[in-house]
Design a protein around this motif. Structure first.
Motif, PDB file in Angstrom:
ATOM      1  N   GLU A  10     -14.621  -0.616  -5.115  1.00 24.44           N
ATOM      2  CA  GLU A  10     -15.401  -1.192  -4.012  1.00 24.44           C
ATOM      3  C   GLU A  10     -16.650  -1.900  -4.528  1.00 24.44           C
ATOM      4  OE1 GLU A  10     -16.181   2.029  -1.395  1.00 24.44           O
ATOM      5  OE2 GLU A  10     -14.182   1.985  -0.464  1.00 24.44           O
ATOM      6  N   SER A  11     -17.251  -1.309  -5.570  1.00 26.90           N
ATOM      7  CA  SER A  11     -18.433  -1.940  -6.164  1.00 26.90           C
ATOM      8  C   SER A  11     -18.069  -3.272  -6.810  1.00 26.90           C
ATOM      9  CB  SER A  11     -19.050  -0.991  -7.193  1.00 26.90           C
ATOM     10  OG  SER A  11     -20.160  -1.581  -7.816  1.00 26.90           O
ATOM     11  N   LYS A  12     -16.940  -3.312  -7.513  1.00 27.66           N
ATOM     12  CA  LYS A  12     -16.482  -4.568  -8.122  1.00 27.66           C
ATOM     13  C   LYS A  12     -16.236  -5.635  -7.056  1.00 27.66           C
ATOM     14  CE  LYS A  12     -14.233  -2.712 -12.287  1.00 27.66           C
ATOM     15  NZ  LYS A  12     -12.939  -2.577 -12.996  1.00 27.66           N
ATOM     16  N   ILE A  13     -15.560  -5.247  -5.980  1.00 25.03           N
ATOM     17  CA  ILE A  13     -15.255  -6.202  -4.901  1.00 25.03           C
ATOM     18  C   ILE A  13     -16.544  -6.734  -4.283  1.00 25.03           C
ATOM     19  CG2 ILE A  13     -14.250  -6.427  -2.599  1.00 25.03           C
ATOM     20  CD1 ILE A  13     -12.122  -4.388  -3.456  1.00 25.03           C
ATOM     21  N   HIS A  14     -17.475  -5.825  -4.028  1.00 27.13           N
ATOM     22  CA  HIS A  14     -18.727  -6.213  -3.371  1.00 27.13           C
ATOM     23  C   HIS A  14     -19.497  -7.227  -4.220  1.00 27.13           C
ATOM     24  CE1 HIS A  14     -22.286  -5.732  -0.831  1.00 27.13           C
ATOM     25  NE2 HIS A  14     -22.993  -5.743  -1.975  1.00 27.13           N
ATOM     26  N   TYR A  15     -19.688  -6.931  -5.494  1.00 27.01           N
ATOM     27  CA  TYR A  15     -20.480  -7.826  -6.340  1.00 27.01           C
ATOM     28  C   TYR A  15     -19.744  -9.121  -6.639  1.00 27.01           C
ATOM     29  CZ  TYR A  15     -23.891  -4.139  -7.002  1.00 27.01           C
ATOM     30  OH  TYR A  15     -24.866  -3.191  -6.796  1.00 27.01           O
ATOM     31  N   ALA A  16     -18.412  -9.080  -6.724  1.00 26.54           N
ATOM     32  CA  ALA A  16     -17.659 -10.315  -6.943  1.00 26.54           C
ATOM     33  C   ALA A  16     -17.773 -11.239  -5.734  1.00 26.54           C
ATOM     34  CB  ALA A  16     -16.192  -9.983  -7.221  1.00 26.54           C
ATOM     35  N   LEU A  17     -17.648 -10.691  -4.526  1.00 26.07           N
ATOM     36  CA  LEU A  17     -17.779 -11.508  -3.315  1.00 26.07           C
ATOM     37  C   LEU A  17     -19.208 -12.037  -3.153  1.00 26.07           C
ATOM     38  CD1 LEU A  17     -15.658  -9.402  -0.785  1.00 26.07           C
ATOM     39  CD2 LEU A  17     -15.022 -11.541  -1.887  1.00 26.07           C
ATOM     40  N   LEU A  18     -20.174 -11.214  -3.560  1.00 24.07           N
ATOM     41  CA  LEU A  18     -21.563 -11.671  -3.493  1.00 24.07           C
ATOM     42  C   LEU A  18     -21.806 -12.852  -4.431  1.00 24.07           C
ATOM     43  CD1 LEU A  18     -24.244 -10.952  -2.102  1.00 24.07           C
ATOM     44  CD2 LEU A  18     -24.773  -9.494  -4.048  1.00 24.07           C
ATOM     45  N   ASP A  19     -21.185 -12.788  -5.624  1.00 19.81           N
ATOM     46  CA  ASP A  19     -21.315 -13.910  -6.555  1.00 19.81           C
ATOM     47  C   ASP A  19     -20.623 -15.156  -6.026  1.00 19.81           C
ATOM     48  OD1 ASP A  19     -22.757 -12.389  -8.321  1.00 19.81           O
ATOM     49  OD2 ASP A  19     -21.041 -11.887  -9.615  1.00 19.81           O
ATOM     50  N   VAL A  20     -19.514 -14.983  -5.301  1.00 21.03           N
ATOM     51  CA  VAL A  20     -18.829 -16.132  -4.696  1.00 21.03           C
ATOM     52  C   VAL A  20     -19.755 -16.835  -3.705  1.00 21.03           C
ATOM     53  CG1 VAL A  20     -16.946 -16.826  -3.170  1.00 21.03           C
ATOM     54  CG2 VAL A  20     -16.500 -15.229  -5.038  1.00 21.03           C
ATOM     55  N   VAL A  21     -20.438 -16.051  -2.872  1.00 20.18           N
ATOM     56  CA  VAL A  21     -21.360 -16.623  -1.883  1.00 20.18           C
ATOM     57  C   VAL A  21     -22.497 -17.377  -2.580  1.00 20.18           C
ATOM     58  CG1 VAL A  21     -22.977 -16.062  -0.041  1.00 20.18           C
ATOM     59  CG2 VAL A  21     -20.801 -14.872  -0.179  1.00 20.18           C
ATOM     60  N   GLU A  22     -23.040 -16.776  -3.645  1.00 17.85           N
ATOM     61  CA  GLU A  22     -24.134 -17.429  -4.369  1.00 17.85           C
ATOM     62  C   GLU A  22     -23.692 -18.748  -4.969  1.00 17.85           C
ATOM     63  OE1 GLU A  22     -25.503 -14.625  -7.195  1.00 17.85           O
ATOM     64  OE2 GLU A  22     -26.569 -13.371  -5.730  1.00 17.85           O
TER      65      GLU A  22
END
Length: 422
Positions: free
Chosen positions: A40-52
């Motif tokens: 879940e942590s990997k998914i969260h930070y990966a999606l956050l990087d996509v938004v950035e």
């Protein structure tokens, strides 16, 4: 249930295995929680990087907080609040998921403001083989304007594969617990059968001994009467009755002795037993029992005294010699030898009979096991004589074995030198 050592050992074993299983289940749960949190942590930070990255491409400032919303265990909604293209989004999703080594299948959909619907994007398989798409699995969100949703259809399967060694250990432990419980139930069942068998044997033999004693008393009294002595035919019949009654009495005594040793009620009264004297006594009694000519040779280098229970020691040696003569059809020859080595004296009793077939040899000391004779279709005895012999030897901490030779059968008893006196 009566608390015995046997029951205590079973209970401790069961609790120990159950404790290990519980610990393994606890570790499995901990490992699952850790794996779930990490993914879940990997998914969260990966999606956050996509938004950035989308904001960097649009050259706008990231002003939205809490962009990532977890709707279900495998379903995420990402609030972008800015315009973005489908192909750019897919490229960034692949890149960021590969960067964190996510290794999961995923599919995504983008909200279309014009149609007010979720437009399905694509199914991206980690192994290159796409599974069945689920376009209806994406639902809209009335509170957001520019957003997309990502779904991970193989997330549960990934958890299972990541923890497969834990699952394997847990299943093995459960299997061990089931086998243990099943084995204990079989042991308890066998124990009940053994108790019932011993009770039956004891009751049966005691019930037999009372009428048998009456038959022997009446037969001996009748045999002493002058009328019987004067009639050869009646004397013969009475002699047959007495002989067969004594034979039956011997069988009953053997059964009682074996049942007593099996129930561990026997207590050994060890004394110094003169080996020469005990064999001379056996030789005398054997010669009285059998009318045929018997050769019994004692080969002792010197006189020995054995620390043993004299009653049972006599019985086991008599049983062995009696079997040697009984199963030798003509001119029985029994050789009794003593050989010394560093730790033991080997007491061997050899006959000149037909011996025992190789296939039967490992089982002749088993209870109720009988060997078929070559010279007779009938199988004599109850198969308890040698079982009693082995039991008494075990109680004395002696070793016993049998070897079939070309000239007959040899029974070897190994007696530790600590039990020998000269």
């Amino acid at each position: 249930m009566k608390l015995t050592k046997f029951n205590v050992v079973i209970l401790i074993g069961f609790l120990a295995i159950l404790g290990v299983v519980i610990m393994q289940v606890f570790l499995l749960n901990q490992a699952y929680s850790f794996e779930k949190k990490e993914v879940e942590s990997k998914i969260h930070y990966a999606l956050l990087d996509v938004v950035e990255r989308i904001y960097v491409d649009n050259n706008t400032e990231l002003i939205v907080n809490n962009q990532i919303k977890k709707v279900a265990h495998n379903y995420y909604v990402v609030n972008v609040n800015d315009v973005f293209e489908n192909n750019i989004l897919e490229f960034y999703l692949k890149k960021e998921f590969n960067k964190v080594n996510l290794g999961l299948d995923f599919e995504y959909a983008i909200y279309d403001c014009g149609s007010n619907n979720m437009v399905y994007g694509n199914y991206i398989a980690a192994n290159g083989q796409a599974n069945k798409k689920c376009e209806d699995c994406f639902t809209g969100n009335q509170d957001l304007t520019y957003y997309f949703a990502v779904r991970f259809p193989t997330l549960n399967q990934n958890y299972f594969n990541s923890l497969k060694q834990y699952w394997l250990y847990t299943l093995v432990l459960f299997f061990v617990l089931i086998i243990y419980v099943y084995s204990v139930l079989l042991m308890l069942k066998q124990k009940r059968y053994t108790v019932l068998q011993n009770d039956f044997i004891n009751n049966m033999t005691h019930e037999f001994k009372t009428p048998l004693a009456s038959i022997l008393i009446a037969s001996n009294y009748a045999n002493s009467q002058q009328e019987i002595k004067d009639s050869p035919k009646l004397s013969k019949y009475i002699a047959i009755i007495i002989a067969q009654s004594q034979k039956l009495n011997e069988h009953i005594e053997q059964i009682l002795s074996l049942a007593k040793t099996d129930s561990h009620n026997i207590e050994l009264n060890k004394t110094k037993v003169d080996l020469n004297n005990i064999f001379r006594l056996i030789k005398e009694n054997i010669s009285l029992k059998y009318p045929k000519e018997i050769s019994c040779l004692l080969l002792f280098p010197k006189n020995y005294y054995v620390m043993a229970d004299e009653f049972h020691f006599y019985n086991i040696l008599y049983n062995i010699v009696d079997n040697a003569i009984k199963y030798t059809p003509e001119n029985p020859e029994v050789t009794i030898m003593v050989n010394e080595n560093q730790k033991y004296i080997d007491l061997s009793i050899t006959d000149n009979g037909a011996g025992v077939p190789e296939k039967d040899l490992p089982f002749i000391f088993d209870k109720f096991y009988r060997v078929e004779r070559k010279d007779s279709k009938e199988i004599e005895g109850f198969g308890i004589g040698l079982a009693y012999v082995k039991k008494i030897c075990e109680l004395h901490n002696w070793k016993i074995k049998a070897d079939s030779t070309l000239s007959g059968l040899t029974i070897l008893i190994q007696i530790p030198k600590t039990d020998i006196y000269e």
